[in-house]
Design an enzyme around this catalytic site. Sequence first.
Site, PDB file in Angstrom:
ATOM      1  N   GLU A  84       0.762  -1.233  -0.050  1.00  0.00           N
ATOM      2  CA  GLU A  84       0.031  -0.011   0.075  1.00  0.00           C
ATOM      3  C   GLU A  84       0.946   1.126  -0.035  1.00  0.00           C
ATOM      4  O   GLU A  84       0.396   2.140  -0.888  1.00  0.00           O
ATOM      5  CB  GLU A  84      -1.209   0.136   1.140  1.00  0.00           C
ATOM      6  CG  GLU A  84      -1.832   1.163   1.209  1.00  0.00           C
ATOM      7  CD  GLU A  84      -2.809   1.157   0.189  1.00  0.00           C
ATOM      8  OE1 GLU A  84      -3.411   2.461  -0.264  1.00  0.00           O
ATOM      9  OE2 GLU A  84      -3.178   0.343  -0.346  1.00  0.00           O
ATOM     10  N   VAL A  88      10.354   6.739   2.100  1.00  0.00           N
ATOM     11  CA  VAL A  88      11.892   7.212   2.651  1.00  0.00           C
ATOM     12  C   VAL A  88      12.101   8.521   2.474  1.00  0.00           C
ATOM     13  O   VAL A  88      11.573   9.247   1.578  1.00  0.00           O
ATOM     14  CB  VAL A  88      12.924   6.468   1.896  1.00  0.00           C
ATOM     15  CG1 VAL A  88      14.225   6.702   2.393  1.00  0.00           C
ATOM     16  CG2 VAL A  88      12.704   4.700   1.673  1.00  0.00           C
ATOM     17  N   GLY A  94      18.581   7.414  -2.047  1.00  0.00           N
ATOM     18  CA  GLY A  94      19.781   7.068  -2.734  1.00  0.00           C
ATOM     19  C   GLY A  94      21.031   6.214  -1.809  1.00  0.00           C
ATOM     20  O   GLY A  94      21.839   5.998  -2.150  1.00  0.00           O
ATOM     21  N   GLY A  96      19.927   3.098  -0.847  1.00  0.00           N
ATOM     22  CA  GLY A  96      19.538   1.767  -0.799  1.00  0.00           C
ATOM     23  C   GLY A  96      18.564   1.492   0.150  1.00  0.00           C
ATOM     24  O   GLY A  96      18.040   0.121   0.001  1.00  0.00           O
ATOM     25  N   ILE A  97      17.923   2.349   0.777  1.00  0.00           N
ATOM     26  CA  ILE A  97      16.823   2.090   1.850  1.00  0.00           C
ATOM     27  C   ILE A  97      15.746   1.636   1.251  1.00  0.00           C
ATOM     28  O   ILE A  97      15.077   0.445   1.679  1.00  0.00           O
ATOM     29  CB  ILE A  97      16.508   3.225   2.713  1.00  0.00           C
ATOM     30  CG1 ILE A  97      17.661   3.735   3.576  1.00  0.00           C
ATOM     31  CG2 ILE A  97      15.505   2.876   3.543  1.00  0.00           C
ATOM     32  CD1 ILE A  97      17.511   4.965   3.998  1.00  0.00           C
ATOM     33  N   ASN A 125       5.084  10.174 -11.285  1.00  0.00           N
ATOM     34  CA  ASN A 125       6.157  10.120 -10.317  1.00  0.00           C
ATOM     35  C   ASN A 125       7.167   9.339 -11.101  1.00  0.00           C
ATOM     36  O   ASN A 125       7.545   8.279 -10.610  1.00  0.00           O
ATOM     37  CB  ASN A 125       5.471   9.229  -9.253  1.00  0.00           C
ATOM     38  CG  ASN A 125       6.464   9.168  -7.925  1.00  0.00           C
ATOM     39  OD1 ASN A 125       7.818   9.594  -8.224  1.00  0.00           O
ATOM     40  ND2 ASN A 125       6.056   8.885  -6.760  1.00  0.00           N
ATOM     41  N   TYR A 132      11.134   1.573  -9.882  1.00  0.00           N
ATOM     42  CA  TYR A 132      10.476   0.069  -9.802  1.00  0.00           C
ATOM     43  C   TYR A 132      11.173  -0.571 -10.908  1.00  0.00           C
ATOM     44  O   TYR A 132      11.423  -1.793 -10.875  1.00  0.00           O
ATOM     45  CB  TYR A 132       8.918   0.381  -9.648  1.00  0.00           C
ATOM     46  CG  TYR A 132       8.342   1.209  -8.750  1.00  0.00           C
ATOM     47  CD1 TYR A 132       9.042   0.981  -7.463  1.00  0.00           C
ATOM     48  CD2 TYR A 132       7.440   2.222  -8.913  1.00  0.00           C
ATOM     49  CE1 TYR A 132       8.304   1.520  -6.247  1.00  0.00           C
ATOM     50  CE2 TYR A 132       6.800   2.629  -7.866  1.00  0.00           C
ATOM     51  CZ  TYR A 132       7.345   2.275  -6.487  1.00  0.00           C
ATOM     52  OH  TYR A 132       6.742   3.085  -5.337  1.00  0.00           O
ATOM     53  N   GLU A 141      -0.041  -3.722 -17.913  1.00  0.00           N
ATOM     54  CA  GLU A 141      -0.891  -3.031 -19.034  1.00  0.00           C
ATOM     55  C   GLU A 141      -2.197  -3.567 -19.264  1.00  0.00           C
ATOM     56  O   GLU A 141      -2.549  -4.790 -18.756  1.00  0.00           O
ATOM     57  CB  GLU A 141       0.306  -3.450 -20.199  1.00  0.00           C
ATOM     58  CG  GLU A 141       1.361  -3.144 -20.199  1.00  0.00           C
ATOM     59  CD  GLU A 141       1.431  -1.547 -20.297  1.00  0.00           C
ATOM     60  OE1 GLU A 141       0.606  -0.571 -20.863  1.00  0.00           O
ATOM     61  OE2 GLU A 141       2.645  -0.927 -20.089  1.00  0.00           O
TER      62      GLU A 141
END
Length: 164
Positions: A84, A88, A94, A96-97, A125, A132, A141
């Site tokens: 959901e 961060v 940047g 790696g979290i 976004n 992603y 799609e």
Amino acid sequence: MSLRLRDATPDDLGLVLHFVRALADYEKLLHEVLATEEDFRSLLFGTPARAEALIAEWDGAPVGFALWYHSVSTFDGRAKLYVEDVFVNPDQRGRGIGRAIFADLARRAVAQGCSRMEWSVLDWNAPSIAFYRSIGALPREGWTLQRLGGDALAALAASGDLNG
């Protein structure tokens, strides 16, 4: 410098709400946040719990979170993990979290026999969409998200059925 991911506890309810509001602010949707700490208490720790959350800490300070729940795929007959929210803090990105959060969720999904993970992202976004893609996620799609809420939800719930 160290990252720790831990399951949220009832003591984190204010923190969960803080991160939800921060995400909503980033998405320009803060005006839509109605949730309270008590809502999250019921959602995360009620009987039954309807969702789960984790807190990301960098050097002991909270820097992000994720909230997810399980849904099903009737096509493959298995559960799927629906993410959901993931957020961060912008000043912590940047490191790696976000990747670590998604990897942790993927491990949970695999361990729980889920066939996949899914989530939504706002079409504007671009930084998140690029992230992603970097972890191997693909858009679904041909599908669009539908939503029924507020007055429309209440009206449909109050309408008679064919047997009524």
